[in-house]
Write a protein that holds these residues in place. Structure first.
Motif, PDB file in Angstrom:
ATOM      1  N   MET A 150       0.824  -1.192   0.000  1.00  0.00           N
ATOM      2  CA  MET A 150       0.000   0.000   0.000  1.00  0.00           C
ATOM      3  C   MET A 150       0.866   1.253   0.000  1.00  0.00           C
ATOM      4  SD  MET A 150      -3.061   0.815  -0.143  1.00  0.00           S
ATOM      5  CE  MET A 150      -4.299   1.955   0.269  1.00  0.00           C
ATOM      6  N   ASP A 151       1.966   1.198   0.756  1.00  0.00           N
ATOM      7  CA  ASP A 151       2.878   2.340   0.819  1.00  0.00           C
ATOM      8  C   ASP A 151       3.500   2.606  -0.546  1.00  0.00           C
ATOM      9  OD1 ASP A 151       4.215   4.409   2.180  1.00  0.00           O
ATOM     10  OD2 ASP A 151       6.032   3.162   2.251  1.00  0.00           O
ATOM     11  N   THR A 152       3.796   1.548  -1.288  1.00  0.00           N
ATOM     12  CA  THR A 152       4.363   1.706  -2.626  1.00  0.00           C
ATOM     13  C   THR A 152       3.360   2.363  -3.560  1.00  0.00           C
ATOM     14  OG1 THR A 152       5.667  -0.291  -2.274  1.00  0.00           O
ATOM     15  CG2 THR A 152       5.435   0.468  -4.536  1.00  0.00           C
ATOM     16  N   LEU A 153       2.099   1.989  -3.454  1.00  0.00           N
ATOM     17  CA  LEU A 153       1.054   2.586  -4.283  1.00  0.00           C
ATOM     18  C   LEU A 153       0.884   4.073  -3.978  1.00  0.00           C
ATOM     19  CD1 LEU A 153      -1.011   1.924  -6.446  1.00  0.00           C
ATOM     20  CD2 LEU A 153      -2.635   1.409  -4.641  1.00  0.00           C
ATOM     21  N   GLN A 154       0.919   4.441  -2.718  1.00  0.00           N
ATOM     22  CA  GLN A 154       0.828   5.851  -2.341  1.00  0.00           C
ATOM     23  C   GLN A 154       2.031   6.630  -2.850  1.00  0.00           C
ATOM     24  OE1 GLN A 154       0.350   5.786   1.892  1.00  0.00           O
ATOM     25  NE2 GLN A 154      -1.892   5.665   1.761  1.00  0.00           N
ATOM     26  N   HIS A 155       3.204   6.022  -2.782  1.00  0.00           N
ATOM     27  CA  HIS A 155       4.420   6.676  -3.275  1.00  0.00           C
ATOM     28  C   HIS A 155       4.328   6.907  -4.783  1.00  0.00           C
ATOM     29  CE1 HIS A 155       8.589   7.782  -3.630  1.00  0.00           C
ATOM     30  NE2 HIS A 155       8.768   6.835  -4.530  1.00  0.00           N
ATOM     31  N   LEU A 156       3.862   5.916  -5.526  1.00  0.00           N
ATOM     32  CA  LEU A 156       3.707   6.070  -6.965  1.00  0.00           C
ATOM     33  C   LEU A 156       2.674   7.136  -7.302  1.00  0.00           C
ATOM     34  CD1 LEU A 156       3.825   2.373  -8.184  1.00  0.00           C
ATOM     35  CD2 LEU A 156       5.547   4.147  -8.548  1.00  0.00           C
ATOM     36  N   TYR A 157       1.597   7.176  -6.546  1.00  0.00           N
ATOM     37  CA  TYR A 157       0.564   8.193  -6.762  1.00  0.00           C
ATOM     38  C   TYR A 157       1.122   9.595  -6.531  1.00  0.00           C
ATOM     39  CZ  TYR A 157      -3.490  11.138  -6.188  1.00  0.00           C
ATOM     40  OH  TYR A 157      -4.386  12.159  -6.304  1.00  0.00           O
ATOM     41  N   ARG A 158       1.848   9.765  -5.444  1.00  0.00           N
ATOM     42  CA  ARG A 158       2.434  11.081  -5.144  1.00  0.00           C
ATOM     43  C   ARG A 158       3.429  11.506  -6.215  1.00  0.00           C
ATOM     44  NH1 ARG A 158       3.007   9.309   0.624  1.00  0.00           N
ATOM     45  NH2 ARG A 158       1.052   9.956   1.575  1.00  0.00           N
ATOM     46  N   ARG A 159       4.239  10.557  -6.688  1.00  0.00           N
ATOM     47  CA  ARG A 159       5.200  10.886  -7.738  1.00  0.00           C
ATOM     48  C   ARG A 159       4.494  11.307  -9.013  1.00  0.00           C
ATOM     49  NH1 ARG A 159       9.477   6.293  -8.698  1.00  0.00           N
ATOM     50  NH2 ARG A 159       8.850   6.704 -10.828  1.00  0.00           N
ATOM     51  N   LEU A 160       3.462  10.567  -9.393  1.00  0.00           N
ATOM     52  CA  LEU A 160       2.702  10.913 -10.593  1.00  0.00           C
ATOM     53  C   LEU A 160       1.989  12.246 -10.411  1.00  0.00           C
ATOM     54  CD1 LEU A 160       1.648  10.095 -13.392  1.00  0.00           C
ATOM     55  CD2 LEU A 160      -0.243   8.961 -12.226  1.00  0.00           C
ATOM     56  N   ASP A 161       1.408  12.469  -9.244  1.00  0.00           N
ATOM     57  CA  ASP A 161       0.710  13.718  -8.966  1.00  0.00           C
ATOM     58  C   ASP A 161       1.664  14.912  -9.040  1.00  0.00           C
ATOM     59  OD1 ASP A 161      -1.649  15.194  -8.192  1.00  0.00           O
ATOM     60  OD2 ASP A 161      -0.695  15.432  -6.223  1.00  0.00           O
ATOM     61  N   ASN A 162       2.831  14.785  -8.471  1.00  0.00           N
ATOM     62  CA  ASN A 162       3.813  15.875  -8.525  1.00  0.00           C
ATOM     63  C   ASN A 162       4.281  16.129  -9.950  1.00  0.00           C
ATOM     64  OD1 ASN A 162       3.744  16.371  -5.789  1.00  0.00           O
ATOM     65  ND2 ASN A 162       5.425  14.965  -5.343  1.00  0.00           N
ATOM     66  N   ARG A 163       4.461  15.082 -10.725  1.00  0.00           N
ATOM     67  CA  ARG A 163       4.896  15.253 -12.111  1.00  0.00           C
ATOM     68  C   ARG A 163       3.815  15.955 -12.938  1.00  0.00           C
ATOM     69  NH1 ARG A 163       7.964  10.714 -15.272  1.00  0.00           N
ATOM     70  NH2 ARG A 163       9.619  11.638 -14.029  1.00  0.00           N
ATOM     71  N   VAL A 164       2.555  15.551 -12.750  1.00  0.00           N
ATOM     72  CA  VAL A 164       1.457  16.157 -13.508  1.00  0.00           C
ATOM     73  C   VAL A 164       1.247  17.609 -13.086  1.00  0.00           C
ATOM     74  CG1 VAL A 164      -1.041  16.065 -13.875  1.00  0.00           C
ATOM     75  CG2 VAL A 164       0.311  13.989 -14.023  1.00  0.00           C
ATOM     76  N   ARG A 165       1.350  17.892 -11.798  1.00  0.00           N
ATOM     77  CA  ARG A 165       1.190  19.275 -11.331  1.00  0.00           C
ATOM     78  C   ARG A 165       2.316  20.175 -11.816  1.00  0.00           C
ATOM     79  NH1 ARG A 165      -2.786  20.060  -7.534  1.00  0.00           N
ATOM     80  NH2 ARG A 165      -3.636  18.151  -6.650  1.00  0.00           N
ATOM     81  N   GLY A 166       3.452  19.601 -12.159  1.00  0.00           N
ATOM     82  CA  GLY A 166       4.572  20.374 -12.657  1.00  0.00           C
ATOM     83  C   GLY A 166       4.488  20.704 -14.138  1.00  0.00           C
ATOM     84  N   LEU A 167       3.488  20.171 -14.826  1.00  0.00           N
ATOM     85  CA  LEU A 167       3.346  20.445 -16.256  1.00  0.00           C
ATOM     86  C   LEU A 167       2.925  21.897 -16.490  1.00  0.00           C
ATOM     87  CD1 LEU A 167       1.453  17.255 -17.468  1.00  0.00           C
ATOM     88  CD2 LEU A 167       3.852  17.804 -17.840  1.00  0.00           C
ATOM     89  N   SER A 168       3.234  22.377 -17.671  1.00  0.00           N
ATOM     90  CA  SER A 168       2.789  23.726 -18.024  1.00  0.00           C
ATOM     91  C   SER A 168       1.276  23.722 -18.223  1.00  0.00           C
ATOM     92  CB  SER A 168       3.474  24.186 -19.313  1.00  0.00           C
ATOM     93  OG  SER A 168       3.005  23.434 -20.418  1.00  0.00           O
ATOM     94  N   ARG A 169       0.719  24.901 -18.333  1.00  0.00           N
ATOM     95  CA  ARG A 169      -0.733  25.054 -18.479  1.00  0.00           C
ATOM     96  C   ARG A 169      -1.247  24.332 -19.723  1.00  0.00           C
ATOM     97  NH1 ARG A 169      -3.530  30.993 -18.412  1.00  0.00           N
ATOM     98  NH2 ARG A 169      -5.685  30.326 -18.485  1.00  0.00           N
TER      99      ARG A 169
END
Length: 70
Positions: A1-20
């Motif tokens: 479960m911890d690995t899934l949360q880590h992957l989600y956070r990494r993906l979320d941070n990458r997507v939030r870092g995209l340009s508009r």
């Protein structure tokens, strides 16, 4: 479960870092693919629905810019 949360956070941070524009295009593409997948399970021809949803979601997300933190 911890690995899934880590992957989600990494993906979320990458997507939030995209340009508009990149974020809006990603949302439009994902929504068009999702509508196409659901539409392919239903009877009838509906090729315009996924295209319309993808374009409209791209325009809305670009115009409203939900990642704007200011």
């Amino acid at each position: 479960m911890d690995t899934l949360q880590h992957l989600y956070r990494r993906l979320d941070n990458r997507v939030r870092g995209l340009s508009r524009l990149s974020y809006a295009l990603l949302v439009g593409l994902v929504s068009a693919v999702a509508v196409f997948a659901v539409r392919s399970l239903l009877p009838g021809d509906g090729s315009f629905g996924p295209i319309a949803m993808g374009v409209s979601m791209t325009v809305v997300y670009y115009a409203l810019d939900p990642n704007n933190t200011t």
